[in-house]
Write a protein that holds these residues in place. Structure first.
Motif, PDB file in Angstrom:
ATOM      1  N   THR A  59      17.616  -5.013  -8.739  1.00  0.00           N
ATOM      2  CA  THR A  59      17.077  -4.004  -7.836  1.00  0.00           C
ATOM      3  C   THR A  59      17.957  -3.899  -6.597  1.00  0.00           C
ATOM      4  OG1 THR A  59      15.635  -5.672  -6.814  1.00  0.00           O
ATOM      5  CG2 THR A  59      14.715  -4.377  -8.632  1.00  0.00           C
ATOM      6  N   ARG A  60      17.777  -2.805  -5.865  1.00  0.00           N
ATOM      7  CA  ARG A  60      18.566  -2.554  -4.660  1.00  0.00           C
ATOM      8  C   ARG A  60      17.592  -2.288  -3.510  1.00  0.00           C
ATOM      9  NH1 ARG A  60      23.669  -2.069  -6.980  1.00  0.00           N
ATOM     10  NH2 ARG A  60      24.627  -1.721  -4.934  1.00  0.00           N
ATOM     11  N   PRO A  61      17.105  -3.340  -2.878  1.00  0.00           N
ATOM     12  CA  PRO A  61      16.045  -3.203  -1.879  1.00  0.00           C
ATOM     13  C   PRO A  61      16.492  -2.456  -0.626  1.00  0.00           C
ATOM     14  CG  PRO A  61      16.931  -5.424  -1.847  1.00  0.00           C
ATOM     15  CD  PRO A  61      17.540  -4.743  -3.043  1.00  0.00           C
ATOM     16  N   TRP A  76      15.753  -8.704  -7.234  1.00  0.00           N
ATOM     17  CA  TRP A  76      15.187  -9.160  -8.512  1.00  0.00           C
ATOM     18  C   TRP A  76      16.202  -8.839  -9.610  1.00  0.00           C
ATOM     19  CZ3 TRP A  76      11.428 -12.220 -10.012  1.00  0.00           C
ATOM     20  CH2 TRP A  76      10.770 -12.066 -11.229  1.00  0.00           C
ATOM     21  N   MET A  77      16.702  -9.870 -10.255  1.00  0.00           N
ATOM     22  CA  MET A  77      17.745  -9.689 -11.257  1.00  0.00           C
ATOM     23  C   MET A  77      17.207  -9.962 -12.659  1.00  0.00           C
ATOM     24  SD  MET A  77      21.686 -10.947 -11.245  1.00  0.00           S
ATOM     25  CE  MET A  77      21.617 -12.580 -11.955  1.00  0.00           C
ATOM     26  N   THR A  78      17.656  -9.152 -13.598  1.00  0.00           N
ATOM     27  CA  THR A  78      17.299  -9.311 -15.003  1.00  0.00           C
ATOM     28  C   THR A  78      18.533  -9.740 -15.778  1.00  0.00           C
ATOM     29  OG1 THR A  78      15.597  -7.599 -14.821  1.00  0.00           O
ATOM     30  CG2 THR A  78      16.341  -8.169 -17.042  1.00  0.00           C
ATOM     31  N   LEU A  79      18.396 -10.811 -16.545  1.00  0.00           N
ATOM     32  CA  LEU A  79      19.501 -11.364 -17.331  1.00  0.00           C
ATOM     33  C   LEU A  79      19.626 -10.648 -18.669  1.00  0.00           C
ATOM     34  CD1 LEU A  79      18.755 -15.145 -16.693  1.00  0.00           C
ATOM     35  CD2 LEU A  79      20.618 -13.815 -15.678  1.00  0.00           C
ATOM     36  N   PRO A  80      20.774 -10.759 -19.327  1.00  0.00           N
ATOM     37  CA  PRO A  80      20.930 -10.189 -20.661  1.00  0.00           C
ATOM     38  C   PRO A  80      19.968 -10.836 -21.669  1.00  0.00           C
ATOM     39  CG  PRO A  80      23.066 -10.718 -19.713  1.00  0.00           C
ATOM     40  CD  PRO A  80      22.040 -11.336 -18.821  1.00  0.00           C
ATOM     41  N   GLU A  81      19.722 -10.158 -22.757  1.00  0.00           N
ATOM     42  CA  GLU A  81      18.879 -10.685 -23.835  1.00  0.00           C
ATOM     43  C   GLU A  81      19.372 -12.063 -24.271  1.00  0.00           C
ATOM     44  OE1 GLU A  81      16.209  -9.730 -25.322  1.00  0.00           O
ATOM     45  OE2 GLU A  81      15.940  -7.644 -24.677  1.00  0.00           O
ATOM     46  N   GLY A  82      18.408 -12.947 -24.519  1.00  0.00           N
ATOM     47  CA  GLY A  82      18.743 -14.273 -25.022  1.00  0.00           C
ATOM     48  C   GLY A  82      18.939 -15.328 -23.965  1.00  0.00           C
ATOM     49  N   SER A 121      10.799 -14.500 -18.029  1.00  0.00           N
ATOM     50  CA  SER A 121      11.766 -15.518 -18.454  1.00  0.00           C
ATOM     51  C   SER A 121      13.210 -15.047 -18.306  1.00  0.00           C
ATOM     52  CB  SER A 121      11.499 -15.929 -19.905  1.00  0.00           C
ATOM     53  OG  SER A 121      11.657 -14.822 -20.780  1.00  0.00           O
ATOM     54  N   ARG A 122      13.439 -13.730 -18.322  1.00  0.00           N
ATOM     55  CA  ARG A 122      14.801 -13.211 -18.165  1.00  0.00           C
ATOM     56  C   ARG A 122      15.105 -12.817 -16.714  1.00  0.00           C
ATOM     57  NH1 ARG A 122      15.493  -8.229 -21.628  1.00  0.00           N
ATOM     58  NH2 ARG A 122      17.490  -8.188 -20.521  1.00  0.00           N
ATOM     59  N   ASN A 123      14.204 -13.123 -15.802  1.00  0.00           N
ATOM     60  CA  ASN A 123      14.371 -12.675 -14.416  1.00  0.00           C
ATOM     61  C   ASN A 123      14.622 -13.835 -13.467  1.00  0.00           C
ATOM     62  OD1 ASN A 123      11.875 -10.672 -15.548  1.00  0.00           O
ATOM     63  ND2 ASN A 123      13.685  -9.686 -14.681  1.00  0.00           N
ATOM     64  N   MET A 124      15.206 -13.512 -12.329  1.00  0.00           N
ATOM     65  CA  MET A 124      15.350 -14.473 -11.240  1.00  0.00           C
ATOM     66  C   MET A 124      15.278 -13.735  -9.909  1.00  0.00           C
ATOM     67  SD  MET A 124      19.441 -15.391 -11.343  1.00  0.00           S
ATOM     68  CE  MET A 124      19.362 -16.147 -12.951  1.00  0.00           C
ATOM     69  N   ARG A 125      14.721 -14.420  -8.911  1.00  0.00           N
ATOM     70  CA  ARG A 125      14.684 -13.858  -7.562  1.00  0.00           C
ATOM     71  C   ARG A 125      15.829 -14.438  -6.761  1.00  0.00           C
ATOM     72  NH1 ARG A 125      10.201 -15.376  -3.141  1.00  0.00           N
ATOM     73  NH2 ARG A 125      11.721 -17.047  -2.832  1.00  0.00           N
ATOM     74  N   LEU A 126      16.598 -13.542  -6.147  1.00  0.00           N
ATOM     75  CA  LEU A 126      17.703 -13.929  -5.277  1.00  0.00           C
ATOM     76  C   LEU A 126      17.360 -13.516  -3.853  1.00  0.00           C
ATOM     77  CD1 LEU A 126      20.671 -12.661  -7.497  1.00  0.00           C
ATOM     78  CD2 LEU A 126      19.632 -14.936  -7.472  1.00  0.00           C
TER      79      LEU A 126
END
Length: 410
Positions: free
Chosen positions: A310-312, A319-325, A355-360
């Motif tokens: 996202t671009r707040p 909030w970042m979403t990782l690639p599948e897997g 599970s595919r996300n992380m907060r930065l």
């Protein structure tokens, strides 16, 4: 209540050699600390007998008037009698939940949502149902459909919990059209709205957005805090509530702590009365904008294909979403070993999602440290992608339950 599985890792992550993109800690060094020191000393010398005594369960009357002035920046016209001062907005959230929730009641919350709120709802045995979001915030159609389905199934919905501005953790903001739609949907369904707004004055573009509470005095409980716009160490927040809810909040407040700190309330009040606090908020906004730009710029340059974020337009978080897997919780120990930390997305869902996300977080490190942290994190993700391509997903099992956060992570 469940202890966080990642607390031990963050004891390591707090070491100075680790770049922490995890904690939502305001950069209090940007305050005029010498002036704050003089203000506190003057308070003790001139009003010590009041500041060090018990106070009202509703909060200092003069501070409540000042809080109304702060809320006016977001279009709220309120009476100080309807304000209840709390120990940070976290306590306000706890008291609201204590008042409204019986075991098994439903709380609606954005997905993802603030981990501290989810922990509170879980402690009072509420059932949390997440409402989908996109880059424009909570999706009204999803809210309406969820309310209809829950009512049809005989569930009792007590309130919608929302962070409309620069949401924690997603960083997105509810747009103006959707704000009106959300209020109308909840009004028709008889669902209270709990508006948690710690970041509302920390937007990077233009004036603060109009609060939900500004357009519905009876259907919205507004939670505010000085933790992000002054300093979290004062632990001063508030709730603005309709009269009947206000009365219950005061009773719950008195049963919890009898009365909160007169000293910190008067210190905040004296700061607001004697210092150019609006200019200080502008200073914070510029500082956090620079750090947001450093994080987004580094992500654009360094992150491997398949990562999105996202671009707040304000606040503290991306909030970042990782690639599948890939699984963010499984990656965290390897990231800490490479001297960078983040918060896995699973803590921001009550249903095993994320599970595919992380907060930065970009609020605390200096811009150069942010860029170095992203470089280290990108290297970890690239290594994980190579392992995925060689051995398959290798993802850890989904997370269940709500981690109780330490304060510096929330």
């Amino acid at each position: 209540m469940v202890a966080s599985e990642i607390r031990a890792l963050f004891a390591v992550a707090s070491r100075p050699e680790v770049v922490s993109l995890a904690g939502g800690m305001p950069y209090v060094n940007a305050l005029p600390l010498d002036l704050v020191s003089e203000l506190v000393a003057d308070l003790v010398s001139t009003r010590g007998s009041v500041a060090l005594q018990y106070g009202s369960g509703q909060g200092d009357p003069a501070l409540r008037e000042q809080i109304c002035e702060v809320m006016r920046m977001e279009g709220i016209e309120a009476n100080a009698d309807d304000v209840v001062v709390t120990v940070g907005s976290q306590q306000a959230l706890d008291l609201i939940t204590r008042i409204f929730i019986d075991p098994g009641d439903v709380v609606l919350a954005e997905g993802p949502s603030y981990v501290g709120a989810l922990g509170t709802f879980s402690a009072y045995q509420a059932k949390v149902v997440h409402i989908a979001m996109d880059d424009q915030g909570l999706i009204p159609e999803a809210l309406a459909q969820t309310i209809y389905a829950l009512h049809a199934a005989g569930n009792r919905i007590k309130f919608l919990y929302t962070i409309p501005n620069f949401q924690n953790p997603a960083g997105v903001t509810l747009n103006e059209v959707r704000r009106r739609q959300v209020l109308e949907i909840c009004r028709k369904a008889g669902v209270l709205v709990v508006e948690d707004n710690p970041y509302g004055l920390l937007g990077f573009d233009g004036e603060p957005m109009r609060a939900l509470r500004a357009d519905d005095a009876e259907g919205v409980v507004y939670l505010g805090s000085f933790s992000k716009t002054l300093a979290p160490g004062f632990r001063v927040g508030w709730a603005l509530a309709p009269h009947a809810v206000r009365d219950k909040l005061v009773l719950a407040m008195e049963s919890a702590v009898l009365s909160h700190s007169s000293f910190t309330q008067l210190a905040v009040g004296q700061y607001l009365a004697t210092q150019p606090w609006r200019e200080q908020i502008k200073s914070f906004r510029e500082l956090y904008r620079e750090r947001r730009d450093a994080l987004l710029g580094a992500l654009d340059v360094l992150m491997p294909p398949g990562c999105t974020w996202t671009r707040p337009a304000g606040g503290f978080f991306v909030w970042m979403t990782l690639p599948e897997g890939l699984n963010s919780k499984a990656i965290l120990p390897r990231a800490v070993a490479e001297r960078v930390a983040f918060v896995p997305g699973t803590g921001f869902y009550s249903d095993g999602g994320g599970s595919r996300n992380m907060r930065l977080s970009f609020c605390y490190p200096e811009p150069d440290r942010i860029k170095e942290g992203v470089r280290r994190l990108a290297g970890v993700i690239e290594q994980e992608l190579r392992l995925r391509d060689t051995f398959g997903t290798g993802s850890a099992p989904g997370h269940a339950g709500v981690d109780t956060p330490s304060p510096d992570l929330a």
